[in-house]
Design a protein around this motif. Structure first.
Motif, mmCIF file in Angstrom:
data_model
loop_
_atom_site.group_PDB
_atom_site.id
_atom_site.type_symbol
_atom_site.label_atom_id
_atom_site.label_comp_id
_atom_site.label_asym_id
_atom_site.label_seq_id
_atom_site.Cartn_x
_atom_site.Cartn_y
_atom_site.Cartn_z
ATOM 1 N N GLU A 17 2.277 36.873 1.530
ATOM 2 C CA GLU A 17 2.608 37.820 1.795
ATOM 3 C C GLU A 17 2.197 39.112 1.279
ATOM 4 O O GLU A 17 1.921 39.282 -0.144
ATOM 5 N N PHE A 18 1.617 40.106 2.114
ATOM 6 C CA PHE A 18 1.156 41.318 1.308
ATOM 7 C C PHE A 18 -0.433 41.162 0.808
ATOM 8 O O PHE A 18 -1.074 41.867 0.390
ATOM 9 N N CYS A 19 -1.058 39.701 1.189
ATOM 10 C CA CYS A 19 -2.354 39.580 0.410
ATOM 11 C C CYS A 19 -3.369 40.083 1.279
ATOM 12 O O CYS A 19 -4.681 40.478 0.748
ATOM 13 N N TRP A 20 -2.995 40.447 2.366
ATOM 14 C CA TRP A 20 -4.222 41.357 3.063
ATOM 15 C C TRP A 20 -4.284 42.831 2.815
ATOM 16 O O TRP A 20 -5.150 43.635 3.199
ATOM 17 N N LEU A 21 -3.434 43.237 1.718
ATOM 18 C CA LEU A 21 -3.805 44.534 1.073
ATOM 19 C C LEU A 21 -4.463 44.525 0.129
ATOM 20 O O LEU A 21 -4.537 43.816 -0.932
ATOM 21 N N LEU A 59 -5.689 36.954 7.914
ATOM 22 C CA LEU A 59 -4.445 36.951 7.147
ATOM 23 C C LEU A 59 -3.595 37.965 7.485
ATOM 24 O O LEU A 59 -2.366 37.996 7.304
ATOM 25 N N GLY A 60 -4.166 39.183 7.625
ATOM 26 C CA GLY A 60 -3.321 40.297 8.092
ATOM 27 C C GLY A 60 -2.335 39.953 9.567
ATOM 28 O O GLY A 60 -1.337 40.692 9.625
ATOM 29 N N ARG A 63 1.402 39.107 9.723
ATOM 30 C CA ARG A 63 2.394 39.702 9.128
ATOM 31 C C ARG A 63 3.988 39.294 9.809
ATOM 32 O O ARG A 63 4.939 39.502 9.428
ATOM 33 N N GLY A 64 3.643 38.752 11.269
ATOM 34 C CA GLY A 64 5.101 38.564 11.905
ATOM 35 C C GLY A 64 5.447 37.267 11.287
ATOM 36 O O GLY A 64 6.621 37.049 11.444
ATOM 37 N N VAL A 65 5.062 36.521 10.312
ATOM 38 C CA VAL A 65 5.662 35.333 9.646
ATOM 39 C C VAL A 65 7.002 35.941 8.815
ATOM 40 O O VAL A 65 7.829 35.379 8.704
ATOM 41 N N TYR A 66 6.683 37.084 8.739
ATOM 42 C CA TYR A 66 7.974 38.039 7.564
ATOM 43 C C TYR A 66 8.897 38.728 8.560
ATOM 44 O O TYR A 66 9.685 39.693 7.945
ATOM 45 N N GLU A 94 1.891 30.788 -0.180
ATOM 46 C CA GLU A 94 0.710 31.108 -0.836
ATOM 47 C C GLU A 94 -0.414 30.498 -0.378
ATOM 48 O O GLU A 94 -0.596 29.693 0.586
ATOM 49 N N VAL A 95 -1.532 31.427 -0.364
ATOM 50 C CA VAL A 95 -2.938 31.256 0.326
ATOM 51 C C VAL A 95 -4.253 31.286 -0.689
ATOM 52 O O VAL A 95 -3.992 31.732 -1.718
ATOM 53 N N SER A 96 -5.046 30.302 -0.350
ATOM 54 C CA SER A 96 -6.290 30.204 -1.108
ATOM 55 C C SER A 96 -7.540 30.285 -0.153
ATOM 56 O O SER A 96 -7.277 29.926 1.005
ATOM 57 N N VAL A 97 -8.896 30.829 -0.425
ATOM 58 C CA VAL A 97 -9.787 31.072 0.415
ATOM 59 C C VAL A 97 -10.852 30.747 -0.110
ATOM 60 O O VAL A 97 -11.250 30.757 -1.460
#
Length: 298
Positions: A17-21, A59-60, A63-66, A94-97
């Motif tokens: 969540e918000f990782c795209w910011l 990943l942005g 957002r709809g997941v939330y 959580e995410v890893s890239v």
């Protein structure tokens, strides 16, 4: 056995969540993996980078997941299923890239390899890969103007019905380290290699499964596919006769097309996709190449 998590230099895990910011997620093409916090099991592995798309932008699109309601399958195909997991389990993700340079087919091939190495390790796919969704939830439709005009766009949600995408992942049939030309490649019992045209004439319209295409003069495969065998092979034959895109040019310029196939009526569509993914990964692992017609069209 080669581990999926050691093949690439993955970033540290961070909240989805918000990782795209901000700049924590690079504005580059690459692969990404998603899991529930506190678990080692993966829920999704994906890739991005077509055109101006980057990991941060892709990943942005989650957002709809939330959101309060299940999102559509556009702009991200996994968003409805991740939403369903969050709705049913009150979980956090959580995410890893890992940034990946190179062509889109190459990046998609590496995505296949990451998924298949994970499947070899865990004997199953990431939870919501290949269109699967947790039981008790129906998937939203895609979201485009055609569906809106036809009145066919809809949001998914809770359901008592059971569909194919609620069924379990299929485990890998064999390992990934065999010659892609053999009759037992990846643990399957492949048919003998035959001319493409005569194979189409022999197959019945009900047969579905996996197939591979090569030229009689080539030591590598041209394409790996799945679906209704006769329909799919016939489509490739038509492309070879009337090339109109990059994929059909590969078929048209390859002399004496041959094919080999595996029929299994018990495989669900998402399970065929899983097994096809294993074949693409195995080809890359053994030859260090992607079949030249792969990821160039339908």
């Amino acid at each position: 056995m080669l581990r999926y998590d050691l093949l690439f230099t993955w970033s540290d895990w961070q909240p989805l969540e918000f990782c795209w910011l901000g700049s924590a997620i690079p504005a580059k093409p690459g692969l990404y993996r998603i899991r529930r916090c506190g678990q080692s099991q993966l829920d999704y592995i994906g890739q991005t980078g077509d055109g101006k798309m980057t990991l941060r932008k892709r990943l942005g699109m989650l957002r709809g997941v939330y959101a309060a309601d299940m999102p559509y399958r556009d702009p991200h195909t996994a968003a409805p299923a991740l939403w369903a997991l969050r709705h049913s389990l009150a979980c956090h993700f959580e995410v890893s890239v890992v940034p990946i340079e190179g062509s889109t087919p190459w990046r998609k091939g590496l995505e296949s390899l990451a998924i298949s190495l994970y499947r070899q390790q865990e004997r199953q796919s990431p939870t919501v890969s290949f269109g699967r969704i947790v039981s008790g939830y129906a998937m939203s439709s895609a979201n485009n103007s055609k569906l809106v005009m036809q009145g066919k766009r809809f949001r998914g949600g809770l359901t008592t019905q059971v569909g194919p995408n609620h069924l379990s992942s299929i485990a890998p049939v064999g390992n990934l380290t065999e010659d892609p030309q053999t009759h037992h490649w990846c643990g399957h019992q492949w048919s003998a290699w035959q001319p493409l045209v005569s194979t189409i004439q022999q197959l019945s319209k009900e047969q579905s499964g996996l197939y591979r295409i090569r030229s009689s003069e080539s030591a590598t495969l041209l394409y790996i596919g799945q679906g209704n065998l006769r329909d799919r092979l016939n489509a490739h034959q038509k492309k070879a006769l009337q090339p109109y895109d990059a994929q059909s040019e590969v078929f048209a310029t390859a002399p004496a097309l041959q094919c080999s196939w595996v029929h299994n009526a018990n495989w669900q569509p998402h399970q065929r996709l899983e097994l096809e993914n294993d074949l693409i990964a195995a080809h890359l692992l053994m030859t260090e190449t992607i079949p030249p017609a792969q990821f160039l069209g339908s």
